[in-house]
Structure formats: structure tokens, C-alpha cells
Design a protein around this motif. Structure first.
Motif, PDB file in Angstrom:
ATOM      1  N   UNK A 168     -10.780  -1.082   0.202  1.00 17.34           N
ATOM      2  CA  UNK A 168     -11.082  -1.199   1.633  1.00 17.34           C
ATOM      3  C   UNK A 168      -9.870  -2.734   1.768  1.00 17.34           C
ATOM      4  N   UNK A 169      -9.635  -3.070   0.748  1.00 23.97           N
ATOM      5  CA  UNK A 169      -8.460  -4.033   1.424  1.00 23.97           C
ATOM      6  C   UNK A 169      -7.329  -3.561   1.458  1.00 23.97           C
ATOM      7  N   UNK A 170      -6.841  -2.678   1.001  1.00 21.96           N
ATOM      8  CA  UNK A 170      -5.472  -1.242   1.171  1.00 21.96           C
ATOM      9  C   UNK A 170      -5.793  -0.841   2.990  1.00 21.96           C
ATOM     10  N   UNK A 171      -7.033  -0.581   3.201  1.00 23.91           N
ATOM     11  CA  UNK A 171      -7.265  -0.441   4.483  1.00 23.91           C
ATOM     12  C   UNK A 171      -6.963  -1.949   5.740  1.00 23.91           C
ATOM     13  N   UNK A 172      -7.150  -3.087   5.391  1.00 24.75           N
ATOM     14  CA  UNK A 172      -7.274  -4.592   5.763  1.00 24.75           C
ATOM     15  C   UNK A 172      -5.521  -4.174   5.729  1.00 24.75           C
ATOM     16  N   UNK A 173      -4.791  -4.514   4.728  1.00 31.41           N
ATOM     17  CA  UNK A 173      -3.801  -4.644   4.889  1.00 31.41           C
ATOM     18  C   UNK A 173      -2.943  -3.593   5.244  1.00 31.41           C
ATOM     19  N   UNK A 174      -2.985  -2.645   5.480  1.00 31.45           N
ATOM     20  CA  UNK A 174      -2.745  -1.697   6.716  1.00 31.45           C
ATOM     21  C   UNK A 174      -2.843  -1.378   7.714  1.00 31.45           C
ATOM     22  N   UNK A 175      -4.140  -2.567   8.526  1.00 31.25           N
ATOM     23  CA  UNK A 175      -4.143  -3.109   9.342  1.00 31.25           C
ATOM     24  C   UNK A 175      -3.865  -3.491  10.094  1.00 31.25           C
ATOM     25  N   UNK A 188       2.045  -1.982  -1.586  1.00 31.15           N
ATOM     26  CA  UNK A 188       0.770  -2.844  -1.473  1.00 31.15           C
ATOM     27  C   UNK A 188       0.326  -3.841  -2.800  1.00 31.15           C
ATOM     28  N   UNK A 189       0.324  -4.821  -2.975  1.00 30.97           N
ATOM     29  CA  UNK A 189       0.011  -5.579  -4.555  1.00 30.97           C
ATOM     30  C   UNK A 189      -1.247  -6.307  -4.263  1.00 30.97           C
ATOM     31  N   UNK A 190      -2.316  -5.566  -4.485  1.00 33.33           N
ATOM     32  CA  UNK A 190      -4.125  -5.406  -4.280  1.00 33.33           C
ATOM     33  C   UNK A 190      -4.259  -5.631  -6.555  1.00 33.33           C
ATOM     34  N   UNK A 191      -5.432  -6.659  -5.873  1.00 34.32           N
ATOM     35  CA  UNK A 191      -6.167  -7.039  -7.369  1.00 34.32           C
ATOM     36  C   UNK A 191      -5.575  -6.485  -8.339  1.00 34.32           C
ATOM     37  N   UNK A 192      -4.260  -6.990  -8.733  1.00 28.42           N
ATOM     38  CA  UNK A 192      -2.959  -6.755  -9.658  1.00 28.42           C
ATOM     39  C   UNK A 192      -2.385  -5.665  -9.482  1.00 28.42           C
ATOM     40  N   UNK A 193      -2.614  -4.409  -8.812  1.00 26.65           N
ATOM     41  CA  UNK A 193      -2.470  -3.626  -8.614  1.00 26.65           C
ATOM     42  C   UNK A 193      -1.392  -3.508  -7.470  1.00 26.65           C
ATOM     43  N   UNK A 194      -0.056  -2.268  -8.137  1.00 30.41           N
ATOM     44  CA  UNK A 194       0.906  -2.426  -6.783  1.00 30.41           C
ATOM     45  C   UNK A 194       0.565  -1.072  -6.463  1.00 30.41           C
ATOM     46  N   UNK A 195       0.298  -0.711  -5.450  1.00 30.25           N
ATOM     47  CA  UNK A 195      -0.020   0.721  -4.594  1.00 30.25           C
ATOM     48  C   UNK A 195       0.860   0.735  -3.633  1.00 30.25           C
ATOM     49  N   UNK A 196       0.961   2.156  -3.650  1.00 30.90           N
ATOM     50  CA  UNK A 196       2.173   2.327  -2.931  1.00 30.90           C
ATOM     51  C   UNK A 196       1.526   3.758  -1.809  1.00 30.90           C
TER      52      UNK A 196
END
Length: 832
Positions: free
Chosen positions: A454-461, A510-518
């Protein structure tokens, strides 16, 4: 007040032409010297610089001639005098907006010269004239006959002119009270009974009661010398109802005491004119007072008129707008040209626009622009009517925000997109849709949790929301699916630039909850109107383009084309056919034998699903199986195949017709079901087949997506007594470390390696390596796709135990399977 024009005999002249003493112009003169004139003298006046000049009333008075003030209105601004006696007069004129108070008094001293006949030199002239008269008497007598003839001709011409004009001539002999009419009308039998010229004064009259008093008042004023002519419009009863007439007259003969003896005039039927005038007044009053703004443009889209509501809504006065061209400050010139073209071609345009008031504030209007054509069908005017819908739109926006906003990202949601996009298509506004989702987003949810997703979707938006232009809109349709709508453009450069910016901004971690997500994205692009004529069609085609972008590996964009559409239509057709087959039990299970290459004996079989629909025919497994996987229907298909296979196998085992095991393919979605083992055991128990007769084939790619989870599932199945085979081995990326841990009994070599086993040494060596490795792990090997004896012989030499393929039998219906394998295998057994 200003004195504007001086007229003698109704002809404008300069003031200084009357007398050499009139040196100043009329409008600034204080004194006017006038010779004795027989023709009427007219002074025109007005207040051109006064506010609302067109609505003023006026009164004038000639001291020494008029006893009382004479009143008039803005339409008749003149004073006329005839036969003024010589002497001094003072002319006064005043104006009033409402008749209650008067202002702007203007005076001028009028000096009427003594008549020429009293001057000394006039007497000498009289004598000369007398002699001339005597001389001319003879000439007059001689020309009398000619004059009479000319008079008769003149009377004849007058009668014809009167007949042609349609006017009625009346001749009133006042002293004898006789009234004669010429060119009378059929619809008006009697002359208007005003009680003065015709009829009695008892009140009975054919004149409309509301008009009778003013007719009498106007006529009496003229007869008493208070006006210089008689003119009145009023209604008279006719056999068709009330008709409007214009009654004009003038005294033509006076007696010795200057009392009127004879008066002539005309009646004119002005009913059509009055009706048209009343209609015009009604329309003008309606346009002036309606709450909607009205702006009239000429053929070149320049303002020629506005109403009061226009000024109230926009803040611009009429004078501010006259001559101004049509424009909308918040829209591009191309959009304005598009509106003009539609109006010129279709005659009307209706829509909602935003514009700026005079104070700079933005308001929204609902505008209708119509073309007005003349008799030659050419456009003469454009009429724009609009209403201020700002408050309504603000309320609607708030409601839409509450009901059509995605609660997670704050973006407009699917329902808002459907409404907005449908309106855009309805208005025929060019635009493009960029539909995209996140590649492998499910893995992020499954591995890191839905909260991170969900946080990833918010950052994408947030990131993609900065990509579009101010007029573009970004929507979340649901899940990880978004759409960017580019309005007012079909420019490929603009569209591709936006697509590249989306891919670029999403490629950053994307840096979310201490994770770097590509993440990456697949974008499908459609352009209106080229790629569809409705919102639903455009969105469907964008989804098709996005699907093809994913097939290309993702992280790219794909424009829609016709071949995609055909593929999408075919996929939809196959999906419908598959659903129809599931509802009507059209799925069939065919069987292909598995043969020992050492003994050429039948040692088992594989169940394969086939789809054959009445009146449609056979649908290829290559078409419907991937689609079933994609739509999730594969679970229902797999369970039906497994159940039918267990039922058939139980019958054959009980009859002693077959031996070995029957292999059934497990799809990826089936394999990942949390209760897979329980589902399979329920089917085995219901169909009364022992687990040792069942072999489940699992593809290499499925188990390698999550090897640890796959080992757990396969161990659970193996503990139930079910054999397991690793299908399509060699096409994936199996790790030997995991391969030795998989609880399987059989490896199946993919057909791709068997096809060239006798033609390519590399393929033959690859098969030999797989067979040797499998034997070292204690596994049996089955070669798929064997089609000739040479391939079978090579596989046998490589120590491959089992094979299946068209050499032994193609997949067969249940009723044909047993008979076919007995004859085919007997032939193979006897072959060298």
C-alpha cells in the motif's frame, strides 16, 4: 440640453443662412433672427451627453406663441411652427428622466422679421406685380384648359398611388360634418368612430376602449392648434378582430377667421408592423432580462451586443465588449478553433468551459453557441448563451471528491475516470490514455506484506502525479492499475515523452519500511479517436496494449494496433468458449500411452484435456490453457480433468485393462492452492482410486518460483502415496541443489530436446546428460514428443527408460484408447 438642427420646410439649413446677423452656429447661439416665413420652422433638440439619453422626456414652449408647455419623448425631439407673426419670441426646452423634475433648460431668443409686404420697396414691387398679373391673366386663361388636364392626370396618378399603397384616404369637411372615404377596406366597414370626425359622442365606438381617449385628445389638440399635425396609432374593430391603424391628417382649408374648414388624411393598416414590433419588443425584453448571459457575435466572431446578465456574470460592461473577438483565456487557440469549426459545420456547439471574470476570478459556465443564418443560408451572427455554473460545479466536485476519490492514494478512482472519460469522448476532445500497472506487484505483497504494498502504491501515485501537464489527469483504477489521461493532444512526441517519464520515475528505488524496492511498469497507450470511439473500447484496447507490453518483458510501453485488437478479440472469444464449455461439460479428457523403450510395452498413460464445442469445433490447447491460467479458470479445469481421469482409471484397473499410473498435469495456480493435498485426496476417495495409480506432473518453472514452498507441497503429496514427475525438464533453471531435494520419482525431458536428437549432437549430448543425472539421483526418465523409430532407438541407446509421443499414439478419446494401444504396441514390439 443642446439645440441640434434647424429645419425650414423639413429641410436642414444652417442658422446663418436665414439672416446675416446669425453669425454663430445653432448649438451655441443665444439669439436667432428669422424672416417672415410661410414654410414650417423646426428646431431639433436633444441631450446627447446625458445618462440614459434614449429614455428622456422633453417639453418645449415658445413664449409669445404657446400658452402651455408641449411635451414629447425621446423618439420625437423637435418643435415645429408655421405662420409665426413678426415679433420677438423666447424658445425654451427642458428634459426629464421621469417627468417629475426637469433639468438642462436651454433658451434662445427668436426674432421674426416684419413681412416684406410692409417695406417701402415692396409697394413698388406690388405695382410691378399688378402689371404683371394683368399681363398674365390672358396667359392664365389660355392655359386653364391645360391645367385642368394636368390636374386630372395628377388626380389619376394620386388614385393609383393610393390604391397601390393600400392606404385609405379620408376627407373631412368640418363645417358640414361630412366625411368622405376613398380606397376603403373590406375588413373595416365603418370609419373609426371617434365622436369628432365620425360617429357620436355617446361612448359607442368601434375604437378600442383603451385607445379612444387618446385619439380624441390628439385630434382636439391639433384642431385647437396645439400641434402642427395629427397622427395617432390605435386599434379598430374589424371582422377579423382588432386591427392596428396609423391615422394621419392635416388641415388643408381655413375660413376667414382661420378656423379649420377641411381636413384630409390617410388610414394605414399597420397590424403586421405592430405585431412584429411587439414580438421584437418581447424578444428584446426577454433577452435583456433573462438570467442567462447572452452575447451576440458577427460573422467574424466579434461582439456586437450583450445583455445585462452578461455584465452581471462576467463583470464586463457592454462598452467593454463591443468589437471584442471571441476568446477563452484558459484554453489554447487550437481548442477555440475547434469550437468555431464545429459551430460553422454543425450550426451549434454545447459544452462547459472555464473563463476569467473582469476581476481575474475563474468561473465555470455552461455555454451554447449557435449560428444564425440569413435568407441566403450564410452565417450572419453567432449567439452565445451561457449560465454561471461555478457554485453547482463546486458542489459537484466536492461530491465527486467524496464518492470518486481513491481512499489510499487520494487519486480519482475508477468511477470518476469512467464519468470523466465518457464526457471527454462525448465532447469529441482528442486525448490519449496511458494505462499501466506494476510488473510483479503480487510478489511484493506476498513477500513484504500488503502494508508495504500500500505504501508503494502511495509513493507511485506521488511520483507519477508530477509527470502529466496541468490539464492532464491521473487515476487509480484499482489494485496496482493506474491510468494517465493526456487531454487535447494526439502528438506522439508528447505521449511517448510522458510514457518515458513514467518508466523513468518508477525505475528509481522506493525506500519503504527499511526496504529499497525497485519496480518496473508496463504501459499500454491508446489515442482517441484513432483507437476507439467509446470509453469502454478505448480502455479495453489500452489494456490489450499493456498486455502486449508485458509479453515483451515489461518495463516498456506499447501503442495499441489492430493486430492486438484481433488477438484480444480472439482471447475474449476463447475465454467465452471455455466458460461455456465448463457450464455445459464440453471438456474432454484424452489419453496418451507411456511406453517402455526396453520392452515396447505399455507402462502407463498421461491425461490431456481437450476442448471441443458443438457447432464450433476443436479449440487448441495452446489457446485455451494459457488463457485458463491467466483467468483462474484452470483450477476448475484441472479439478474436472483429475476427477474424470480418476474415474476412468478406476474402471480400467478394476477391469485389468491397464497397468502402471496415469499422469495428470498440475497448473501453477493449482499447485499453489493451500489445500491442494486435501482437494486431491477428496477426489481420489470419491472416485475410489488408490493414490499409487496417480502421478502428478509439475513443470520445472512452477517449482523454481519458490523452491522451499514447492518442496513442502511435493513432500505432502508424496506422503499420500502419489508419484511426482518434474515436467518439461531442461527448459527452466533448476538448481541441482534443489533437484536432489525434490521428492520426485520421474524426470520428463521436453520435446524441444527430442526433435533434433538425431540431427544435432548438442541435443543428443544434452539428453544423455539429463538421463545420466537422473539415474544418478535414482529417477526414471520419460522422453516426450517421440515421433519416429530413429528417435526411439537413440533414446534406448542412451538408457532412457520410457517415452511417449505420436509414434505410439496421439491423445485418444476414452472409448478409443484401449483398442488403439493394443494394436500399436504389438506392431512396435515386432519392429526391429
Amino acid at each position: 440640453m443642446e439645440l441640434i438642427t434647424l429645419r425650414v420646410a423639413n429641410k436642414p439649413i444652417s442658422a446663418d443662412t436665414l439672416d446675416e446677423r446669425n453669425l454663430a452656429q445653432l448649438y451655441n447661439a443665444t439669439q436667432l433672427h428669422v424672416p417672415r416665413l410661410q414654410e414650417p420652422l423646426t428646431i431639433e433638440f436633444g441631450a446627447p451627453y446625458a445618462p440614459s439619453a434614449q429614455k428622456l422626456q422633453y417639453r418645449y414652449k415658445l413664449d409669445g406663441f404657446d400658452a402651455n408647455w408641449i411635451y414629447t419623448d425621446a423618439d420625437y425631439r423637435r418643435a415645429t411652427y408655421t405662420n409665426l407673426d413678426f415679433g420677438n419670441y423666447t424658445f425654451r426646452v427642458e428634459a426629464s428622466p421621469n417627468g417629475s423634475y426637469w433639468f438642462g433648460t436651454r433658451t434662445i431668443e427668436l426674432d421674426v422679421a416684419a413681412p416684406l409686404w410692409l417695406s417701402p420697396w415692396a409697394i413698388a414691387l406690388y405695382a410691378a406685380l399688378l402689371i404683371g398679373i394683368l399681363v398674365g391673366v390672358g396667359a392664365i386663361i389660355s392655359t386653364r384648359r391645360q391645367a385642368i388636364h394636368l390636374l386630372r392626370d395628377s388626380e389619376e396618378r394620386l388614385k393609383l398611388s393610393l390604391w397601390g399603397s393600400g392606404d385609405q384616404l379620408w376627407d373631412w369637411h368640418i363645417d358640414t360634418d361630412e366625411l368622405h372615404r376613398h380606397n376603403t377596406w373590406r375588413q373595416l366597414k365603418n370609419f373609426p368612430e371617434d365622436g369628432i370626425r365620425f360617429g357620436d359622442d355617446t361612448g359607442k365606438s368601434n375604437i378600442h376602449p383603451a385607445d379612444l381617449a387618446k385619439v380624441r385628445w390628439t385630434l382636439r389638440n391639433y384642431l385647437e392648434g396645439k400641434t402642427d399635425h395629427y397622427e395617432q396609432t390605435y386599434r379598430v374593430a374589424s371582422h377579423k378582430g382588432w386591427m392596428w391603424v396609423l391615422d394621419r391628417g392635416k388641415i388643408v382649408t381655413y375660413d376667414d377667421q382661420q378656423r379649420p374648414r377641411r381636413m384630409t388624411g390617410t388610414l394605414k393598416d399597420i397590424t403586421p408592423l405592430v405585431t412584429a414590433e411587439e414580438r421584437l419588443k418581447m424578444l428584446a425584453a426577454s433577452i435583456t432580462n433573462i438570467s442567462d448571459g447572452v452575447c451576440i457575435y458577427d460573422a467574424q466572431f466579434n461582439v456586437v451586443e450583450t445583455n445585462q446578465s452578461f455584465s452581471r456574470i462576467t463583470g464586463y460592461r457592454r462598452d467593454d465588449m463591443i468589437g471584442r473577438s471571441l476568446r477563452f483565456s484558459l484554453y489554447s487557440p487550437d481548442h477555440l478553433e475547434q469550437i468555431k469549426q464545429i459551430v460553422q459545420q454543425q450550426g451549434t456547439w454545447h459544452g462547459e468551459l472555464e473563463d476569467l471574470r473582469k476581476d481575474g476570478t475563474v468561473y465555470q459556465m455552461e455555454l451554447t453557441l449557435d449560428a444564425i443564418r440569413d435568407e441566403s443560408k450564410e452565417i450572419s451572427y453567432y449567439v452565445a448563451t451561457f449560465s454561471d455554473i461555478t457554485d453547482r460545479k463546486n458542489a459537484e466536485r466536492e461530491l465527486r471528491r467524496l464518492s470518486n476519490t481513491d481512499t489510499l492514494t487520494g487519486l480519482p478512482n475508477r468511477s470518476y475516470f469512467q464519468v470523466s472519460h465518457s464526457n471527454l469522448v462525448r465532447k469529441r476532445i482528442m486525448h490519449a490514455l496511458l494505462l499501466f500497472d506494476l510488473d510483479d506487484f503480487k510478489k511484493i505483497n506476498d513477500s513484504l506484506g500488503h502494508e508495504v504494498g500500500d505504501h508503494l502504491l502511495m509513493h507511485v501515485a506521488e511520483r507519477v502525479g508530477e509527470v502529466g501537464r496541468p490539464q492532464d489527469t491521473f487515476y487509480r483504477l484499482g489494485g496496482d492499475e493506474f491510468v494517465l489521461m493526456l487531454e487535447d493532444t494526439t502528438d506522439v512526441r508528447v505521449i511517448t515523452s510522458a510514457a518515458k517519464r513514467i518508466l523513468e520515475c518508477l525505475s528509481q528505488p522506493f525506500h519503504i519500511s527499511e526496504h529499497d524496492i525497485v519496480v518496473s511498469s508496463s504501459i499500454g497507450i491508446v489515442v482517441y479517436p484513432n483507437d476507439g470511439q467509446s470509453s469502454q473500447e478505448l480502455l479495453q484496447n489500452a489494456d490489450t496494449a499493456m498486455y502486449h507490453a508485458k509479453n515483451r518483458g515489461g518495463a516498456t510501453y506499447q501503442f495499441f494496433n489492430e493486430s492486438m485488437n484481433k488477438n484480444a478479440v480472439r482471447r475474449l472469444q476463447v475465454e467465452n468458449q471455455l466458460r461455456h464449455a465448463l457450464r455445459n461439460n464440453y471438456l474432454q479428457v484424452h489419453y496418451q500411452p507411456k511406453v517402455s523403450l526396453r520392452t515396447n510395452k505399455f507402462v502407463g498413460l498421461e491425461a490431456l484435456v481437450r476442448l471441443e464445442i458443438p457447432d464450433v469445433g476443436v479449440v487448441s490447447p495452446a489457446e485455451f490453457i494459457p488463457l485458463a491460467e491467466e483467468t483462474g479458470l484452470i483450477i476448475d479445469v484441472g479439478e474436472r480433468v483429475l476427477r474424470q481421469t480418476c474415474r476412468d482409471m478406476r474402471e480400467w484397473v478394476e477391469a485389468g485393462a491397464v497397468q502402471g499410473r496415469v499422469a495428470v498435469n498440475l497448473s501453477a495456480k493449482q499447485f499453489l492452492q493451500p489445500d491442494l493435498a486435501g482437494r486431491i485426496m477428496v477426489i481420489l476417495q470419491e472416485e475410489k482410486l488408490h493414490p499409487s495409480y496417480l502421478e502428478l506432473e509439475i513443470t520445472e518453472g512452477v517449482v523454481m518460483d519458490d523452491p522451499e514452498r514447492a518442496i513442502e507441497i511435493m513432500t505432502e503429496l508424496n506422503n499420500l502415496g502419489i508419484h511426482l514427475a518434474l515436467d518439461d525438464f531442461g527448459t527452466g533453471y533448476s538448481s541441482l541443489a534443489y533437484l536432489k531435494r525434490f521428492p520426485i520419482q520421474t524426470l520428463k525431458i521436453d520435446k524441444a530436446f527430442i526433435d533434433d536428437i538425431n540431427g544435432a549432437e548438442r541435443d543428443r549430448n544434452m539428453v544423455a546428460s539429463i538421463v545420466a543425472m537422473a539415474h544418478n539421483l535414482g529417477l526414471d526418465v520419460v522422453a516426450e514428443g517421440v515421433v519416429n523409430l530413429e528417435q526411439a532407438a537413440t533414446l534406448s541407446n542412451l538408457q532412457c527408460e520410457f517415452a511417449q509421443g505420436f509414434l505410439f499414439a496421439e491423445p485418444l478419446r476414452r472409448e478409443n484408447f484401449l483398442a488403439h494401444i493394443s494394436t500399436t504396441l504389438a506392431t512396435l514390439k515386432n519392429s526391429p
